[in-house]
Design an enzyme around this catalytic site. Sequence first.
Site, PDB file in Angstrom:
ATOM      1  N   CYS A 182       0.831  -1.210   0.000  1.00  0.00           N
ATOM      2  CA  CYS A 182       0.000   0.000   0.000  1.00  0.00           C
ATOM      3  C   CYS A 182       0.862   1.255   0.000  1.00  0.00           C
ATOM      4  CB  CYS A 182      -0.926  -0.031   1.224  1.00  0.00           C
ATOM      5  SG  CYS A 182      -1.946   1.433   1.389  1.00  0.00           S
ATOM      6  N   CYS A 226      -0.375   4.104   2.172  1.00  0.00           N
ATOM      7  CA  CYS A 226      -0.130   3.885   3.599  1.00  0.00           C
ATOM      8  C   CYS A 226       1.334   4.133   3.961  1.00  0.00           C
ATOM      9  CB  CYS A 226      -0.455   2.441   3.987  1.00  0.00           C
ATOM     10  SG  CYS A 226      -2.044   1.877   3.387  1.00  0.00           S
ATOM     11  N   ASP A 227       2.240   3.646   3.146  1.00  0.00           N
ATOM     12  CA  ASP A 227       3.630   3.543   3.581  1.00  0.00           C
ATOM     13  C   ASP A 227       4.632   4.385   2.792  1.00  0.00           C
ATOM     14  OD1 ASP A 227       2.836   1.797   5.559  1.00  0.00           O
ATOM     15  OD2 ASP A 227       3.051   0.031   4.298  1.00  0.00           O
TER      16      ASP A 227
HETATM   17  C1  LIG Z   1       0.879  -4.298   5.027  1.00  0.00           C
HETATM   18  C2  LIG Z   1      -0.317  -3.355   5.026  1.00  0.00           C
HETATM   19  C3  LIG Z   1      -0.176  -2.085   5.573  1.00  0.00           C
HETATM   20  C4  LIG Z   1      -1.269  -1.218   5.591  1.00  0.00           C
HETATM   21  N1  LIG Z   1      -1.094   0.002   6.156  1.00  0.00           N
HETATM   22  C5  LIG Z   1      -2.149   0.853   6.228  1.00  0.00           C
HETATM   23  C6  LIG Z   1      -2.020   2.144   6.818  1.00  0.00           C
HETATM   24  O1  LIG Z   1      -0.936   2.535   7.272  1.00  0.00           O
HETATM   25  N2  LIG Z   1      -3.117   2.949   6.843  1.00  0.00           N
HETATM   26  C7  LIG Z   1      -4.326   2.564   6.327  1.00  0.00           C
HETATM   27  O2  LIG Z   1      -5.289   3.333   6.390  1.00  0.00           O
HETATM   28  N3  LIG Z   1      -4.478   1.354   5.743  1.00  0.00           N
HETATM   29  C8  LIG Z   1      -3.429   0.496   5.688  1.00  0.00           C
HETATM   30  N4  LIG Z   1      -3.556  -0.720   5.071  1.00  0.00           N
HETATM   31  C9  LIG Z   1      -4.855  -1.049   4.456  1.00  0.00           C
HETATM   32  C10 LIG Z   1      -5.842  -1.476   5.551  1.00  0.00           C
HETATM   33  O3  LIG Z   1      -5.231  -2.457   6.340  1.00  0.00           O
HETATM   34  C11 LIG Z   1      -7.135  -2.007   4.945  1.00  0.00           C
HETATM   35  O4  LIG Z   1      -7.716  -1.024   4.127  1.00  0.00           O
HETATM   36  C12 LIG Z   1      -8.127  -2.373   6.045  1.00  0.00           C
HETATM   37  O5  LIG Z   1      -7.553  -3.337   6.897  1.00  0.00           O
HETATM   38  C13 LIG Z   1      -9.423  -2.930   5.464  1.00  0.00           C
HETATM   39  O6  LIG Z   1     -10.226  -3.343   6.519  1.00  0.00           O
HETATM   40  P1  LIG Z   1     -11.366  -4.435   6.348  1.00  0.00           P
HETATM   41  O7  LIG Z   1     -11.940  -4.617   7.708  1.00  0.00           O
HETATM   42  O8  LIG Z   1     -12.267  -4.038   5.242  1.00  0.00           O
HETATM   43  O9  LIG Z   1     -10.653  -5.749   5.840  1.00  0.00           O
HETATM   44  P2  LIG Z   1      -9.446  -6.606   6.447  1.00  0.00           P
HETATM   45  O10 LIG Z   1      -8.564  -5.804   7.313  1.00  0.00           O
HETATM   46  O11 LIG Z   1      -8.843  -7.295   5.266  1.00  0.00           O
HETATM   47  O12 LIG Z   1     -10.192  -7.688   7.368  1.00  0.00           O
HETATM   48  C14 LIG Z   1     -10.906  -8.737   6.820  1.00  0.00           C
HETATM   49  C15 LIG Z   1     -11.325  -9.689   7.931  1.00  0.00           C
HETATM   50  O13 LIG Z   1     -12.201 -10.666   7.376  1.00  0.00           O
HETATM   51  C16 LIG Z   1     -11.847 -11.940   7.853  1.00  0.00           C
HETATM   52  N5  LIG Z   1     -12.328 -12.961   6.915  1.00  0.00           N
HETATM   53  C17 LIG Z   1     -11.994 -13.179   5.627  1.00  0.00           C
HETATM   54  N6  LIG Z   1     -12.654 -14.234   5.123  1.00  0.00           N
HETATM   55  C18 LIG Z   1     -13.463 -14.693   6.127  1.00  0.00           C
HETATM   56  C19 LIG Z   1     -14.383 -15.760   6.246  1.00  0.00           C
HETATM   57  N7  LIG Z   1     -14.640 -16.607   5.223  1.00  0.00           N
HETATM   58  N8  LIG Z   1     -15.006 -15.959   7.430  1.00  0.00           N
HETATM   59  C20 LIG Z   1     -14.776 -15.120   8.477  1.00  0.00           C
HETATM   60  N9  LIG Z   1     -13.916 -14.085   8.421  1.00  0.00           N
HETATM   61  C21 LIG Z   1     -13.261 -13.874   7.255  1.00  0.00           C
HETATM   62  C22 LIG Z   1     -10.336 -11.870   8.013  1.00  0.00           C
HETATM   63  O14 LIG Z   1      -9.889 -12.855   8.922  1.00  0.00           O
HETATM   64  C23 LIG Z   1     -10.175 -10.454   8.570  1.00  0.00           C
HETATM   65  O15 LIG Z   1     -10.358 -10.480   9.960  1.00  0.00           O
HETATM   66  C24 LIG Z   1      -2.505  -1.616   5.044  1.00  0.00           C
HETATM   67  C25 LIG Z   1      -2.642  -2.897   4.492  1.00  0.00           C
HETATM   68  C26 LIG Z   1      -1.577  -3.759   4.487  1.00  0.00           C
HETATM   69  C27 LIG Z   1      -1.724  -5.141   3.912  1.00  0.00           C
END
Ligand SMILES: Cc1cc2nc3c(=O)[nH]c(=O)nc-3n(C[C@H](O)[C@H](O)[C@H](O)COP(=O)(O)OP(=O)(O)OC[C@H]3O[C@@H](n4cnc5c(N)ncnc54)[C@H](O)[C@@H]3O)c2cc1C
Length: 307
Positions: free
Chosen positions: A131, A134-135
């Site tokens: 990302c 983000c970084d």
């Molecule tokens: C390395 C990295 C660094 C990042 N740094 C930043 C940052 O500095 N600032 C920022 O704003 N964003 C950052 N991001 C982006 C940010 O992490 C995401 O936009 C955010 O986490 C999205 O949130 P979410 O809850 O939609 O999904 P996710 O965080 O992807 O969570 C999805 C959840 O769904 C669960 N899940 C999936 N499939 C199933 C299933 N079949 N049954 C039950 N549960 C399931 C997973 O276990 C997880 O808990 C970063 C991403 C990465 C990879």
Amino acid sequence: MRNVVIVGSGCAGNTAALYTARANLQPLVISGHEPGGQLSLTTLVENFPGFPEGINGPDLVANIRQQAERFGAEYVHGSVIEADLSKRPFRLNVEGDWIEARALIIASGASARWLGLPSEQKLIGHGVSSCATCDGFFYRDKKIMVIGGGDSAMEEAIFLTRFGREVAVVHRRDEFRASKIMLERARRNLKIRWVTPAVVEEVLDVTKGYVTGARLRNVKTGETWEQEVDGFFVAIGHIPNTAVFKGQIELDGDGYIISKGGAKTSVTGVFHAGDVQDRVYRQAITAAGAGCMAALEAERFLEAEGH
Ligand SMILES: Cc1cc2nc3c(=O)[nH]c(=O)nc-3n(C[C@H](O)[C@H](O)[C@H](O)COP(=O)(O)OP(=O)(O)OC[C@H]3O[C@@H](n4cnc5c(N)ncnc54)[C@H](O)[C@@H]3O)c2cc1C
């Protein structure tokens, strides 16, 4: 029978849990294979409002979960492996146990596609990122490498030239999948260097615990070499975690949930939150905001249904 079940425990799921818990709906959150979601993979998050010094990703999601639990949200381990959304109550198979829900919030995210190298996996959050938004800021005046050949790789590379001294785009072919306009924009940027046709064999240096370079191989000549780099960005796409909902709600060609306005999906009573629907912004704050929206819509839906 649950009022609200939330699939996923990232920023979106945990925020939806906080709001539905405070609405007295006693939500159940299914944590999934990655409790805490994508932020549990990273280190410092500097762009989530409210933390002037930044906060560690795992602490941020743990805090939101703790906040949700304080108001009665419950969490279960495991993943949804099967779902029946054809009638209400909705039914979800969580690794063998069936759970019923009056309303469902899908917050299962979209996982970044990685190269799959052990060295890359070990250095995520320590120089390896997926990302740029983000970084990128961490790499002011540093050497950056972007892996990929599509539009998002071009976009990330162009964005990263705001920070880096130079940005090397590594792609396994000489031709790019990126659209002509994006490719031309990137080609006009003098900070971008092109390394093709090349693949990454190893991200260096696991023994030091942070990125110092990459070992590359020219796929035509077989020549290998090491290139110094500080930030290693993988931009080869995302995989929305929607396989279990395929055929049950409308998904687009890549598997992202198609929004029917607000947080609505094609199935009444099923709401989306976060990266599972958002292929554009993909940020912790937008995912948290989407979790709030889904929770408010679930509340209104249940209210209208008399629950
Ligand atoms: C390395 C990295 C660094 C990042 N740094 C930043 C940052 O500095 N600032 C920022 O704003 N964003 C950052 N991001 C982006 C940010 O992490 C995401 O936009 C955010 O986490 C999205 O949130 P979410 O809850 O939609 O999904 P996710 O965080 O992807 O969570 C999805 C959840 O769904 C669960 N899940 C999936 N499939 C199933 C299933 N079949 N049954 C039950 N549960 C399931 C997973 O276990 C997880 O808990 C970063 C991403 C990465 C990879």
